[in-house]
Design an enzyme around this catalytic site. Sequence first.
Site, PDB file in Angstrom:
ATOM      1  N   LYS A  31      -7.436  -2.040  16.959  1.00 24.51           N
ATOM      2  CA  LYS A  31      -7.187  -2.187  15.530  1.00 24.51           C
ATOM      3  C   LYS A  31      -6.000  -1.323  15.103  1.00 24.51           C
ATOM      4  CE  LYS A  31     -12.091  -3.009  15.103  1.00 24.51           C
ATOM      5  NZ  LYS A  31     -13.400  -2.386  14.826  1.00 24.51           N
ATOM      6  N   VAL A  32      -5.135  -1.894  14.279  1.00 24.44           N
ATOM      7  CA  VAL A  32      -3.926  -1.208  13.824  1.00 24.44           C
ATOM      8  C   VAL A  32      -4.024  -0.885  12.334  1.00 24.44           C
ATOM      9  CG1 VAL A  32      -1.425  -1.389  13.565  1.00 24.44           C
ATOM     10  CG2 VAL A  32      -2.529  -2.341  15.588  1.00 24.44           C
TER      11      VAL A  32
END
Length: 239
Positions: A31-32
């Site tokens: 996840k960014v």
Amino acid sequence: RHVEVQILGDHHGTVVHLWERDCSVQRRNQKVIERAPAQYLDDVLRLELCESALKLARKAGYVNAGTVEFLMDVDTGAFYFIEVNPRIQVEHTVTEEVTGIDLVQAQILIAGGGKIGDIQASGVPAQEDIRLYGHAIQCRVTTEDPENNFTPDYGRLTAYRSAAGFGVRLDAGTAFTGALITRYYDSLLVKVTSWASDKTSAANRMDRALREFRIRGVTTNLRFLESLINHPKFLVADY
């Protein structure tokens, strides 16, 4: 789309949800950017999703903090269960920002016998009093080089200046001028979370916060994050 529901269960048989997070913006399954609430859910689907998480947690007799994760079909709106993460997650900050509940503190109080619904004892109100306030976005600032296949970088921070101001939250452990970033740990340097009363303002505040950072000595993904935050598809959650 990747959407997850935050849950809390106590030792007295009560389980509540703290609404959902959108974690669709990922790279290599990492996840960014995370945001809450998920813009693509209407009230009916949101309640259905959260109730599904509660149903699973009650059946399992779940206690303490956890996250129930789902994949959602962008065309039909159908969602499918992936897994339960029985822990506090990196992206818990966006849930804290939109609910006003300290998840880490609540987890400790619940482990000590605190009862949900008794705010003094657990830090968590009853389900009907857990409401959504505004919009929050979290970006993971990492020591990676986006122009070199996101290769992790390491070395000493010769300069470090972070963002600040109303609606900007920082979660960092080793980010300061003179800090030594080694190759032996995850490349996450600092989490920055923005909050605002509407989604556009939250994105604008995050954009400003990212631009205020000054980090020297190692390569970071700051400019990459700025590009994502300002991408037309991100702003309308068209992904």
